[in-house]
Design a protein around this motif. Structure first.
Motif, mmCIF file in Angstrom:
data_model
loop_
_atom_site.group_PDB
_atom_site.id
_atom_site.type_symbol
_atom_site.label_atom_id
_atom_site.label_comp_id
_atom_site.label_asym_id
_atom_site.label_seq_id
_atom_site.Cartn_x
_atom_site.Cartn_y
_atom_site.Cartn_z
ATOM 1 N N ILE A 48 0.830 -1.198 0.000
ATOM 2 C CA ILE A 48 0.000 0.000 0.000
ATOM 3 C C ILE A 48 0.867 1.252 0.000
ATOM 4 C CG2 ILE A 48 -0.207 0.066 2.534
ATOM 5 C CD1 ILE A 48 -3.100 1.073 2.138
ATOM 6 N N SER B 297 -3.355 2.006 8.339
ATOM 7 C CA SER B 297 -3.506 0.969 7.321
ATOM 8 C C SER B 297 -3.975 -0.366 7.876
ATOM 9 C CB SER B 297 -2.183 0.774 6.571
ATOM 10 O OG SER B 297 -1.161 0.337 7.454
ATOM 11 N N GLY C 94 -6.797 0.304 -7.050
ATOM 12 C CA GLY C 94 -7.475 -0.052 -5.808
ATOM 13 C C GLY C 94 -8.691 -0.929 -6.008
#
Length: 522
Positions: free
Chosen positions: A367, A491, A425
């Motif tokens: 990420i 995250s 995404g």
């Protein structure tokens, strides 16, 4: 259409997200065509409204082929949207438009139009009316990708079922929501060696063993072989670690459609503006149970002056926040959809692929971490000028920079340098923003108020106070799981299997929570 290791990579998306009204009198347009009907007291047509969001557009609405005997009439219109697809390999799925109709007679209250099963296919597309008659799906008939523009789409309205007569003056609205088909099939939830909090796993084994959902049969929650289980970390709300998911609880094995994007503010306003004054008063997100202001708050631009006035928003394409749980249920009931379950959330993200440790909705634990720069903020062309390359893109605590709040739906698909699943995404099936931006509301496995859910769909109508009226839906703030994280979270809360808030009880509106609807395929 791009592929990598057999997984669908969603195409770039440009979302204009406007809510467009076209107001005109149908009488002059159809005078010649319907002259014989008018002589006998046939329909007098009032305002017809075309609506669109996320660059899906409905235009050129007309009423055709009036049948006085059967009390039916064809609602005809054109539908277009960008970056459509259908593939027979990899995810073996397609995107679609969910179509439904609202009408009012003689400037009365807006009602939901029930359809007959008559809906002819149009060139290159299939039109499928659902069994309960509240709407229809429109999707490609064969493989392909790119923009679509279907002209002359027809849905037959059973106007007699609503008490409409041929002498009524009618206003008609056709609504379209972009959806993604998730096909029937087995899949896995949770497990792996990752540190996701309260993740699902196979009972009787280690928490690293994933549980496979192989049918819609009942599932027992217990820490014994063959059952579904999860741990509960101190301070979290994973659930009561017991109970049964009945055969009617949607488990994700069966096919379903899922909204491609989180519900936008334009979509919320379109819904709100069809309500009565009393319903609006009870579903007002600018009130004390929402953001408590008509001014912009955390990128929510919805404003309403009260009474019968229409609501507006300065952020039509941005995902809708500050919407309380009961308000969400009202929207989904009105739209003929339903909430998705926790298991369906994981299927929508992961598909049939085995779980990976720490993965996000795009299938890896990779990420981006650098703050984004937002260009054209609040505009239909809002986009990211510096998206991560070679890593997953999501709007969360490390990347939102100075712009606190949700962003435009589909922004990463439009902004990504490389249009692959990770950088856009996208989920396995091409569903967007299932990681980050706003939390996803799901029906919880971890609390009895969620486990009694039977997957019934909304019928398009609400109570006089604006509440949903669907049996076995949560009626309060219990029974909801919050998955996928938000702009304000670190995250670890965005990870696909994380269930830190899988049985939390939250009241009122919240700036970090959004929603989307699904519909079972029968």
């Amino acid at each position: 259409m791009l592929y990598f290791s057999g997984r669908f990579l969603p195409p770039p998306v440009t979302l204009w997200g406007l809510f467009c009204h076209q107001s005109f009198s149908f009488l002059p347009i159809l005078m010649k065509k319907l002259f014989s009907f008018l002589l006998s007291g046939a329909f007098v047509f009032g305002v017809v409204t075309a609506t669109y969001a996320n660059n899906i557009q409905v235009t050129n609405i007309s009423l055709e082929n009036l049948n006085n005997t059967n009390q039916t009439v064809m609602i005809q219109f054109d539908v277009s949207w960008e970056n459509s697809w259908r593939v027979s390999a990899g995810p073996s799925n397609w995107d679609a438009a969910w179509l439904f109709v609202k009408y009012r007679a003689n400037s009365g209250d807006w009602q939901h139009a029930l359809l007959t099963g008559t809906a002819p296919n149009v060139g290159g597309a299939t039109v499928s009316v659902v069994p309960d008659s509240v709407g229809a799906f429109l999707y490609r008939s064969g493989n392909g990708s790119g923009n679509v523009d279907y002209t002359g789409v027809q849905l037959e309205w059973d106007y007699g079922s609503g008490g409409v007569t041929e002498s009524d003056v009618l206003d008609v609205q056709v609504f379209a929501i972009e959806m993604v088909y998730v096909p029937q099939g087995a899949f896995y939830v949770g497990g792996t060696t990752g540190s996701e909090v309260n993740k699902f796993y196979a009972g009787g084994g280690l928490s690293s063993v994933s549980y496979q959902v192989t049918s819609e049969s009942a599932i027992t929650v217990a820490n014994t072989a063959g059952n579904l289980y999860y741990d509960v970390e101190s301070g979290s709300t994973g659930g009561d670690q017991t109970g049964t998911l009945g055969a009617d609880y949607p488990k994700g094995y069966g096919a379903f459609y899922c909204m491609k994007y989180e519900t936008s503010q334009a979509q919320w306003v379109a819904f709100f503006n069809t309500l009565t004054a009393a319903q609006k008063a009870n579903l007002d997100i600018t009130g004390v149970t929402g953001k408590n202001t008509d001014a912009e708050s955390v990128r929510n631009g919805v404003a309403w002056s009260g009474g019968s006035a229409s609501a507006t928003t300065t952020f039509p394409d941005v995902a809708a926040n500050y919407i309380a749980n009961l308000y969400v249920a009202a929207y989904l009931d009105w739209a003929g959809l339903r909430p998705m379950t926790e298991l369906e959330y994981e299927k929508a993200c992961r598909g049939p692929v085995a779980p990976k440790a720490g993965e996000f909705a795009w299938g890896s634990a990779n990420i981006g971490t650098e703050a984004y720069t937002l260009s054209n903020p609040g505009q239909p062309t809002e986009w990211i000028t510096n998206p991560a390359e070679g890593a997953g893109n999501a709007w969360y605590q490390s990347t939102y920079g100075s712009t606190s709040g949700p962003i435009r739906n589909g922004i990463f698909a439009a902004s990504a340098v490389h249009k692959n699943r990770e950088e856009t995404g996208g989920s396995y099936y091409g569903i967007m923003e299932l990681t980050g931006n706003l939390y996803e509301r799901c029906i919880s496995v971890g609390i009895v108020q969620g486990r009694v859910f039977t997957g019934q769909h909304g019928n398009g109508s609400l109570t006089i106070t604006g509440s949903h009226d669907v049996a076995a839906w949560p009626v309060g703030n219990e029974g909801i799981a919050y998955r996928g994280g938000s702009y304000a979270n670190a995250s670890e809360y965005l990870r696909l299997s994380d269930r830190y808030d899988a049985a939390s009880v939250l009241t009122g509106g919240n700036s970090r929570i959004g929603f989307r609807g699904v519909r079972t395929v029968f």
